[in-house]
Design an enzyme around this catalytic site. Structure first.
Site, short mmCIF file in Angstrom:
data_model
loop_
_atom_site.label_atom_id
_atom_site.label_comp_id
_atom_site.label_asym_id
_atom_site.label_seq_id
_atom_site.Cartn_x
_atom_site.Cartn_y
_atom_site.Cartn_z
N TYR A 1 0.86 -1.21 0.00
CA TYR A 1 0.00 0.00 0.00
C TYR A 1 0.88 1.25 0.00
CZ TYR A 1 -2.77 -3.78 2.05
OH TYR A 1 -3.36 -4.99 2.30
N SER B 1 -6.97 6.50 4.10
CA SER B 1 -7.70 7.38 5.02
C SER B 1 -7.71 6.90 6.47
CB SER B 1 -9.14 7.54 4.50
OG SER B 1 -9.97 8.07 5.46
N TRP B 2 -8.27 5.70 6.73
CA TRP B 2 -8.37 5.35 8.15
C TRP B 2 -7.03 4.93 8.71
CZ3 TRP B 2 -11.42 0.64 10.45
CH2 TRP B 2 -11.08 -0.56 9.83
N GLY C 1 -13.45 -0.88 5.36
CA GLY C 1 -12.09 -1.17 5.81
C GLY C 1 -11.85 -2.66 6.00
N ASP D 1 -12.36 -5.39 3.93
CA ASP D 1 -12.73 -5.62 2.54
C ASP D 1 -13.47 -6.92 2.25
OD1 ASP D 1 -11.05 -3.49 2.68
OD2 ASP D 1 -9.59 -4.23 1.25
N ARG E 1 -5.30 -13.38 0.28
CA ARG E 1 -5.94 -12.16 -0.22
C ARG E 1 -7.35 -12.47 -0.76
NH1 ARG E 1 -4.35 -7.09 0.57
NH2 ARG E 1 -5.39 -6.65 -1.40
N TYR F 1 -7.01 -12.75 5.12
CA TYR F 1 -7.34 -11.34 5.32
C TYR F 1 -8.38 -11.11 6.42
CZ TYR F 1 -6.38 -7.00 2.83
OH TYR F 1 -5.96 -5.75 2.48
N GLU G 1 0.98 -6.83 9.31
CA GLU G 1 -0.33 -6.26 8.97
C GLU G 1 -1.45 -6.97 9.75
OE1 GLU G 1 -1.03 -6.67 4.81
OE2 GLU G 1 -2.93 -5.58 4.83
#
Ligand code: 9WN
Length: 449
Positions: free
Chosen positions: A45, A50-51, A183, A185, A220, A376, A420
């Site tokens: 990324y 934003s968040w 957020g 996804d 993913r 994820y 992550e």
């Protein structure tokens, strides 16, 4: 998950290595700093999200408050004229193709009211007012008051966008038009609303995904997920990202418990910011109360005892019990019954919250047949959800459980680094290895035991 050994007297690594963890988190944030913002990850990324920026600002406030304000300023400089804060602000210095979907796909330049810099056209949960307030509270100064004063009207416009143009259901809650806006996804929460979105996996032949160059494809979202993500953006972009008449034309419209929890938290934070900057906090408090009531009224299932997204296309609650359902606990004004129900839900075998946790908090019900420990948002543990729940437990005076969750958060990084996300059984690190909000929120929980 304590990593202590007999040789060191059994002291958990977190107690021994708090200094080292702190330095690791700061180094991760420094490594991801990019002239006026922090990237969530250099590989996966590489732009501003934003968040992520809100969570990152909370962490930066402990060590680099100037950067925390810069982070928020850069994001809000890309706010659209209608008040929306885009979920990605693209770094123009990066080559085309460094991320899919990139600026050409979103084509924000064509839209009246979009900023000069290229952005996406969708949003993410509005956690920014809370972040701004926490940054100020951590390091109050003349500068921070000036920053709050600059941000305040922009944060108000952001709320107005969500509670106005995005109130598709008409009950005072914001709707999302894409799973990315939550957020989370590929949460199982989106499976049924997303299944109704017509899409052909063959469209992905026209595009090149880059996420699978940097992360295991088995972790993913699938290509079919991506085909639907693309179809939703195509539909929204074709209407110039306008929100009028969405109910009649957009194939994915959902009221999300996390987005609306953030919306309520933002009004609480705006009340505090208003007080600090000489504005009237009253309307913000009233709006926080109204949003909390609407959340309970629309998204709480008193029989099952948790919150669910409401699919506006069917009018029904989505049955999956995901970590999204626990998020309203973060609201200080949540009534006693849902508070008790959410505590029971969080402490049940589905999520395993405890004063001493033997496994991390998963992002999805670990007893569900569609729980996936590696993919994820379908099972792994994420520090931003842990942090929001940790704050909620403190807001409702469950300091025992908050301490258990905090220890688990610290253990995750002590064992695996600033990944992550984390395997919900073993705590192994997954996804990007140097992830911004993991580092940032670790600093916050280390600073506030
Ligand atoms: C799409 C940046 C973002 C997070 C999201 C997370 C992931 C993007 C992606 O990464 O989403 O926005 O490419 O998968 O799901 O929460 O903000 O960290």
């Amino acid at each position: 998950m304590s990593t202590g050994t007999a040789a060191d007297g059994g002291a958990p690594a977190r107690a021994r290595d708090a200094g080292a963890l702190w330095r690791l988190a700061v180094a991760t944030l420094d490594g991801n700093w990019e002239h006026d913002h922090t990237v969530p990850s250099r590989t996966l990324y590489p732009h501003q999200w934003s968040w992520d920026s809100a969570f990152i600002a909370v962490g930066l406030s402990h060590v680099r408050p100037d950067r925390a304000w810069r982070e928020l300023r850069t994001l809000f400089a890309a706010q659209w004229a209608d008040g929306r804060v885009p979920h990605i602000v693209f770094n123009p210095a990066l080559r085309a193709g460094s991320y899919f979907p990139g600026p050409a796909f979103w084509d924000s330049a064509r839209v009246a009211g979009a900023p000069a810099v290229a952005t996406s056209g969708i949003v993410q949960p509005p956690v920014h007012a809370l972040a701004a307030w926490l940054v100020h509270r951590r390091a109050p100064s003349e500068r921070s008051r000036a920053e709050l004063a600059w941000l305040y009207p922009r944060l108000v416009a952001w709320q107005r966008y969500l509670t106005g143009r995005r109130d598709v259901g008409g009950a005072g809650l914001a709707s999302i038009v894409h799973p990315w806006e939550s957020g989370l996804d590929n949460s199982p929460a989106w499976d049924s609303p997303l299944a109704a979105v017509p899409a052909d996996v063959a469209v992905m032949r026209a595009y090149q995904r880059h996420d699978t160059d940097h992360a295991d494809a088995a972790h993913r979202p699938t290509d079919l997920d991506y085909a639907r993500y693309v179809a939703l953006v195509d539909a929204y972009r074709a209407g110039g990202y306008r929100d009028d008449g969405l109910g009649g034309r957009h194939p994915f419209l959902v009221e999300c418990p996390l987005v609306n929890t953030a919306l309520g938290l933002a009004e609480h934070a705006l009340a505090a910011i208003a007080r600090e900057t000489g504005a009237d906090p009253g309307p913000h408090r009233e709006r926080a109360t109204r949003i909390t009531a609407a959340l309970v009224d629309r998204l709480y299932d008193p029989v099952g005892g948790t919150f669910h997204p409401r699919d506006l296309r069917t009018g029904r609650l989505v049955p999956a019990r995901t970590a999204l359902g626990l998020m309203p606990l973060a609201l200080p004004g949540l009534p006693a019954r849902p508070v008790a129900a959410l505590l029971a839900e969080a402490c049940s075998p589905r999520f395993g919250l405890a004063a001493r946790m033997d496994r991390p908090l998963p992002s999805h019900d670990r007893t569900a047949p569609d729980f996936e420990p590696l993919r994820y948002w379908r099972g792994p543990s994420w520090q931003n959800l842990n942090w929001l729940l940790w704050r909620g437990l403190r807001a409702h005076h469950r300091f025992d459980l908050a301490a258990g969750l905090r220890d688990s958060m610290v253990d995750l990084v002590a064992t695996a680094g600033c990944h992550e996300y984390f395997h919900p059984d073993t705590g192994a690190g997954l996804g990007s290895p140097a992830f911004g909000w993991t580092a940032a929120l670790l600093l916050d929980v280390l600073a506030e035991p």
